[in-house]
Design a protein around this motif. Structure first.
Motif, mmCIF file in Angstrom:
data_model
loop_
_atom_site.group_PDB
_atom_site.id
_atom_site.type_symbol
_atom_site.label_atom_id
_atom_site.label_comp_id
_atom_site.label_asym_id
_atom_site.label_seq_id
_atom_site.Cartn_x
_atom_site.Cartn_y
_atom_site.Cartn_z
ATOM 1 N N ASN A 192 18.594 14.508 -2.283
ATOM 2 C CA ASN A 192 19.370 15.704 -2.582
ATOM 3 C C ASN A 192 18.399 16.810 -2.969
ATOM 4 O O ASN A 192 17.836 16.799 -4.069
ATOM 5 N N ILE A 193 18.185 17.755 -2.071
ATOM 6 C CA ILE A 193 17.207 18.819 -2.327
ATOM 7 C C ILE A 193 17.866 20.195 -2.351
ATOM 8 O O ILE A 193 17.246 21.202 -2.043
ATOM 9 N N GLY A 194 19.140 20.204 -2.711
ATOM 10 C CA GLY A 194 19.769 21.509 -2.903
ATOM 11 C C GLY A 194 20.929 21.815 -1.989
ATOM 12 O O GLY A 194 21.607 22.820 -2.183
ATOM 13 N N SER A 195 21.188 20.996 -0.977
ATOM 14 C CA SER A 195 22.331 21.225 -0.099
ATOM 15 C C SER A 195 23.437 20.242 -0.441
ATOM 16 O O SER A 195 23.221 19.028 -0.460
ATOM 17 N N ALA A 196 24.629 20.738 -0.708
ATOM 18 C CA ALA A 196 25.755 19.865 -1.021
ATOM 19 C C ALA A 196 26.251 19.124 0.207
ATOM 20 O O ALA A 196 27.024 18.180 0.086
ATOM 21 N N TYR A 197 25.814 19.541 1.396
ATOM 22 C CA TYR A 197 26.364 18.978 2.623
ATOM 23 C C TYR A 197 25.408 18.043 3.364
ATOM 24 O O TYR A 197 25.778 17.484 4.391
ATOM 25 N N VAL A 198 24.165 17.899 2.890
ATOM 26 C CA VAL A 198 23.176 17.101 3.612
ATOM 27 C C VAL A 198 22.515 16.094 2.686
ATOM 28 O O VAL A 198 21.987 16.456 1.633
ATOM 29 N N ASP A 199 22.550 14.819 3.091
ATOM 30 C CA ASP A 199 21.731 13.775 2.485
ATOM 31 C C ASP A 199 20.461 13.686 3.319
ATOM 32 O O ASP A 199 20.464 13.079 4.393
ATOM 33 N N PHE A 200 19.384 14.270 2.868
ATOM 34 C CA PHE A 200 18.191 14.383 3.695
ATOM 35 C C PHE A 200 17.439 13.060 3.817
ATOM 36 O O PHE A 200 17.430 12.238 2.903
ATOM 37 N N ILE A 244 17.190 16.543 8.551
ATOM 38 C CA ILE A 244 18.643 16.379 8.587
ATOM 39 C C ILE A 244 18.948 15.152 9.429
ATOM 40 O O ILE A 244 18.492 15.052 10.571
ATOM 41 N N PRO A 245 19.694 14.183 8.921
ATOM 42 C CA PRO A 245 19.938 12.947 9.673
ATOM 43 C C PRO A 245 20.640 13.199 11.007
ATOM 44 O O PRO A 245 21.447 14.127 11.137
ATOM 45 N N ALA A 246 20.337 12.337 11.977
ATOM 46 C CA ALA A 246 20.858 12.507 13.330
ATOM 47 C C ALA A 246 22.378 12.533 13.377
ATOM 48 O O ALA A 246 22.973 13.355 14.093
ATOM 49 N N ALA A 247 23.046 11.635 12.634
ATOM 50 C CA ALA A 247 24.508 11.571 12.707
ATOM 51 C C ALA A 247 25.140 12.889 12.291
ATOM 52 O O ALA A 247 26.059 13.395 12.946
ATOM 53 N N LEU A 248 24.650 13.492 11.215
ATOM 54 C CA LEU A 248 25.193 14.776 10.766
ATOM 55 C C LEU A 248 24.827 15.882 11.747
ATOM 56 O O LEU A 248 25.669 16.721 12.085
ATOM 57 N N ALA A 249 23.581 15.902 12.210
ATOM 58 C CA ALA A 249 23.149 16.941 13.149
ATOM 59 C C ALA A 249 23.978 16.890 14.425
ATOM 60 O O ALA A 249 24.369 17.937 14.975
ATOM 61 N N ARG A 250 24.255 15.698 14.918
ATOM 62 C CA ARG A 250 25.069 15.567 16.130
ATOM 63 C C ARG A 250 26.477 16.103 15.898
ATOM 64 O O ARG A 250 27.025 16.846 16.721
ATOM 65 N N GLU A 251 27.063 15.751 14.761
ATOM 66 C CA GLU A 251 28.416 16.214 14.443
ATOM 67 C C GLU A 251 28.491 17.735 14.364
ATOM 68 O O GLU A 251 29.398 18.364 14.923
ATOM 69 N N ILE A 252 27.531 18.340 13.673
ATOM 70 C CA ILE A 252 27.539 19.797 13.491
ATOM 71 C C ILE A 252 27.262 20.514 14.806
ATOM 72 O O ILE A 252 27.953 21.484 15.160
ATOM 73 N N THR A 253 26.259 20.066 15.554
ATOM 74 C CA THR A 253 25.932 20.760 16.811
ATOM 75 C C THR A 253 27.051 20.619 17.828
ATOM 76 O O THR A 253 27.303 21.553 18.604
ATOM 77 N N ARG A 327 30.420 16.165 0.050
ATOM 78 C CA ARG A 327 30.145 15.677 1.406
ATOM 79 C C ARG A 327 31.314 14.866 1.959
ATOM 80 O O ARG A 327 31.701 15.030 3.115
ATOM 81 N N LYS A 328 31.892 14.006 1.132
ATOM 82 C CA LYS A 328 33.015 13.189 1.605
ATOM 83 C C LYS A 328 34.225 14.059 1.930
ATOM 84 O O LYS A 328 34.910 13.854 2.934
#
Length: 365
Positions: A192-200, A244-253, A327-328
């Motif tokens: 957790n480095i400051g983004s509420a939406y990303v588990d880096f 940014i993890p692949a699963a989240l990046a895929r969902e957002i893009t 995030r949930k």
């Protein structure tokens, strides 16, 4: 701020101030002790085959911004003089990668920002003008599009995350030098480095300014992360990078390509983390998130949540902190109903919340 004697100079926006020198034009060691642990066959000692296969899909990105400084007023013996300053043109560099043959490119939002012009340089030195399809500052992701077809491209991994200690390779455009490969391992998850939406994902592959938006690959040549930030006392790599993890990046893009924006679940509650003393005072277990405030008439208020409630579970899963709850909730599907367990004055209370949808602050342009 100090940590282990070092100043914290990032969550460094890796591409924010990097300016290339020239703007691209358009167009015998001791044997290791024996061990019974076996190295997986998929873990390579080096990545030449992976690099040769995936590097053509990686691009360098140059974003041009033009800003007009505010006018300055001087008081003189002859009255006030208004001095207008000329526009200032700046260029930043970053990285990205093709995810389709049709020219869609993934990068970081902070690479393109509010730039007026974006130029993509491929590994075979083609210079292409790119359009920003959509941006999501909350996850620091953006999608670009260039005209053309049959572009070499790569895919996000759909397999389980690489294990901590597994080898990875990062490719990008550090300091505007052009395509560069570095290797390392996955160091940790859930940073957790400051983004509420990303588990880096934490990596130790060398990542520097200009690597932002570039991909990190596993041994199979699949994208497992989008490089986004570094932790550094100097502004340069010290072996602690974040992707940014692949699963989240895929969902957002996917959302950005379809609609140019990202929609997230929203319950209208201000959340805060609990320290041990607060948890004890509220009769709550360690962890969880306290409801600090509620939006009048919002989903949380309608569901019966109250300020002072401590959220400890969402849909049967324990939550660790406020960011975990956010995030949930944000990933809840449209029409979903979330079961929330809260601790209220030392007693467990189960409530059902129906999140509303809210669009990201930056969309297509």
């Amino acid at each position: 701020m100090k940590r282990s004697g070092l100043a914290l100079v990032g969550l460094l926006a890796l591409a924010a101030c990097e300016r290339p020198a020239t703007a691209p034009e358009q167009s015998p060691a001791a044997p290791a002790p024996s061990t019974s642990a076996q190295v997986p066959a998929a873990a390579p000692a080096s990545f030449p085959e992976v690099y040769e296969r995936v590097s053509p899909a990686v691009v360098s990105i140059y974003a041009v911004a033009v800003e007009t400084p505010p006018a300055v007023i001087y008081d003189t013996p002859f009255g006030r003089i208004l001095e207008r300053r000329p526009p200032v043109r700046s260029m930043s560099s970053g990285s990205g990668f093709f995810i389709s043959a049709e020219g869609y490119i993934v990068t970081n939002d902070h690479v393109v920002g509010d730039s007026q012009e974006v130029i993509v340089v491929t590994t075979d030195d083609r210079k292409l003008r790119a359009k920003v399809v959509g941006r999501d500052p909350a996850t620091d992701l953006a999608v670009l599009k260039v005209e053309g077809r049959d572009f070499p491209h790569v895919s996000f991994s759909r397999a389980a995350n690489p294990r901590v200690g597994e080898a990875v390779i990062a490719i990008g455009n550090p300091f505007g030098l052009g395509t560069t490969a570095t290797s390392g391992i996955v160091s940790a998850y859930g940073r957790n480095i400051g983004s509420a939406y990303v588990d880096f994902v934490q990596l130790d592959a060398a990542i520097n300014q200009g690597n932002s938006g570039g991909p990190t690959f596993n041994a199979q040549g699949e994208v497992v992360g989008v490089n986004s930030a570094i932790f550094s006392p100097t502004g340069a790599n010290v072996g602690i990078g974040f992707a940014i993890p692949a699963a989240l990046a895929r969902e957002i893009t996917d959302q950005l390509i379809r609609t140019g924006k990202v929609e997230r679940g929203y319950i209208g509650a201000g959340l805060g983390d609990l320290n041990p003393r607060q948890a004890e005072a509220l009769g709550a277990p360690q962890g969880g998130a306290v409801i600090a405030s509620l939006a009048s008439g919002g989903p949380a208020a309608r569901a019966g949540l109250r300020p002072g409630d401590v959220v400890v579970e969402v849909d049967g899963e324990r939550v660790s902190d406020a960011a975990d709850v956010i995030r949930k909730v944000s990933r809840a599907a449209e029409g979903a109903r979330l079961r929330m367990r809260v601790v209220r004055q030392g007693r467990a209370v189960d409530l059902t919340v129906a999140p509303e949808r809210r669009a990201s602050s930056a969309g297509m342009r």
